[in-house]
Design a protein around this motif. Structure first.
Motif, PDB file in Angstrom:
ATOM      1  N   GLY A  46      39.867 -12.530  41.825  1.00 20.57           N
ATOM      2  CA  GLY A  46      40.700 -13.499  41.134  1.00 20.57           C
ATOM      3  C   GLY A  46      40.583 -14.910  41.664  1.00 20.57           C
ATOM      4  N   THR A  47      39.904 -15.083  42.805  1.00 20.39           N
ATOM      5  CA  THR A  47      39.843 -16.401  43.433  1.00 20.39           C
ATOM      6  C   THR A  47      38.413 -16.738  43.845  1.00 20.39           C
ATOM      7  OG1 THR A  47      40.191 -15.587  45.694  1.00 20.39           O
ATOM      8  CG2 THR A  47      42.158 -16.037  44.361  1.00 20.39           C
ATOM      9  N   ARG A  48      38.177 -18.030  43.984  1.00 23.94           N
ATOM     10  CA  ARG A  48      36.863 -18.504  44.420  1.00 23.94           C
ATOM     11  C   ARG A  48      36.560 -18.042  45.845  1.00 23.94           C
ATOM     12  NH1 ARG A  48      33.975 -23.026  46.400  1.00 23.94           N
ATOM     13  NH2 ARG A  48      32.259 -23.671  45.031  1.00 23.94           N
ATOM     14  N   GLU A  49      37.596 -17.889  46.669  1.00 22.45           N
ATOM     15  CA  GLU A  49      37.401 -17.464  48.059  1.00 22.45           C
ATOM     16  C   GLU A  49      36.762 -16.083  48.142  1.00 22.45           C
ATOM     17  OE1 GLU A  49      40.189 -18.898  46.888  1.00 22.45           O
ATOM     18  OE2 GLU A  49      39.803 -20.836  47.872  1.00 22.45           O
ATOM     19  N   GLU A  50      36.979 -15.261  47.120  1.00 30.60           N
ATOM     20  CA  GLU A  50      36.418 -13.906  47.149  1.00 30.60           C
ATOM     21  C   GLU A  50      34.913 -13.891  46.928  1.00 30.60           C
ATOM     22  OE1 GLU A  50      39.679 -10.748  45.679  1.00 30.60           O
ATOM     23  OE2 GLU A  50      39.562 -12.536  44.398  1.00 30.60           O
TER      24      GLU A  50
END
Length: 333
Positions: A167-171
């Motif tokens: 769900g996030t760019r960090e992933e």
């Protein structure tokens, strides 16, 4: 007839390409993935007869200063259009490749299109594995699996694994660590930099044209992941990675089961496991145990400057070695 090239393809290219294939890799927005993720220059060649495009080849030029390589394309490309124009198209393309100083061209077949061998190129074979999703019942998908597959999925569930979309760019960074772990374990070169995965996320995931899927042991423990791309009628299993510590819990089996279940719900007809080295029998067995069929597809390679290409191939072999691969991962970090 006139040969032209789109460096920023748009509606005219898409209208032409959509007459011959629904694969996402031939559409103009895929060129943005290649530009952002690999730093390449999209080159979408096309042949016109009058005002109509009659043949096309999507590609990306990667310029390493000392070596220029044209990929047509990543992962699939090759000619589309009216086959009767392909011989003339190829002749004009080769003149254009030489004019642009391209050292090597690599033209990759698609398993979804009729083969068109390039007789003056060297064919390199891969085994592409496709799963017909119509073989499964939507009401009880797992009944269509072999018993060994059902046992593996039950084991994953018993060990508490579950599937969730990124769900996030960090992933993206999390996925990249899993990808590098798998490459190191398999003693394979990590060909794709982290920027490639950020490009995929920014161009495709945010438009719901692709997904990073993860298998979790708990909400903070990522144990495996895949990157999927969606064409209108097919799902493409482009990349994967996993933590060796949890492989006995069978996270990859649980992920593929999830892909099949969701693909059926969304009306997809094919799960494309993509190409594999024909010698990688364990990987082919994993892909085929779901009821898939494998076929040979070819990447056609031509060296326009043989000495430079020889040096380039020596560098690639070094990068694929254990020492070279360790250096490459250190540079990419």
């Amino acid at each position: 007839m006139e040969l032209n090239v789109f460096e920023s393809p748009g509606q005219e290219w898409d209208e032409f390409a959509s007459r011959y294939t629904d694969l996402i890799f031939y559409q103009s927005f895929w060129s943005e993935v290649l530009r952002k993720g690999l730093g390449g220059q999209p080159l979408y060649f096309y042949l016109k007869e009058g005002r109509e495009i009659v043949a096309g080849l999507p590609g990306v030029l990667l310029n390493f200063k000392i070596f220029k390589i044209l990929y047509a394309s990543i992962p699939y490309g090759h000619f589309i259009g009216e086959r009767s124009y392909f011989p003339a198209f190829l002749e004009l393309l080769e003149k254009e490749f030489r004019r642009r100083g391209i050292d090597q061209a690599r033209i990759a077949e698609s398993p979804f299109s009729e083969s068109y061998p390039l007789e003056t190129f060297i064919p390199l074979a891969a085994r592409c594995t496709l799963l017909d999703l119509n073989r499964f019942s939507k009401e009880n998908v797992r009944e269509g699996y072999r018993s060994e597959v059902r046992r593996a999925i039950r084991k994953a569930e018993k060990n508490g694994l579950f599937i969730k979309r990124a769900g996030t760019r960090e992933e993206v960074e999390t996925f990249y660590r899993l990808y590098l772990s798998s490459m190191e374990r398999n003693r394979a070169m990590a060909k794709y930099p982290v920027q490639w995965f950020y490009g995929l996320f920014e161009v495709l995931v945010q438009q719901r044209k692709a997904d990073f899927l993860f298998a979790f042991k708990d909400p903070d423990q990522y144990v495996a992941g895949v990157f999927l791309i969606y064409s209108p009628t097919s799902v493409h299993y482009l990349h994967n990675g996993s933590d060796e510590t949890y492989l006995e819990s069978r996270p990859n089996d649980l992920i593929v089961d999830h892909i099949i279940q969701e693909g059926l719900k969304e009306g997809k007809a094919v799960l494309d496991f993509m190409g594999s080295d024909p010698k990688d029998l364990s990987l082919l067995r994993f892909k085929e145990k779901w009821g898939s069929q494998s076929k040979d597809i070819f990447t056609y390679v031509k060296n326009y400057h043989p000495l430079r290409c020889k040096v380039w191939e020596m560098g690639k072999r070094l990068a694929s070695s254990r020492i070279g691969n360790s250096l490459l991962r250190a540079i990419q970090k």
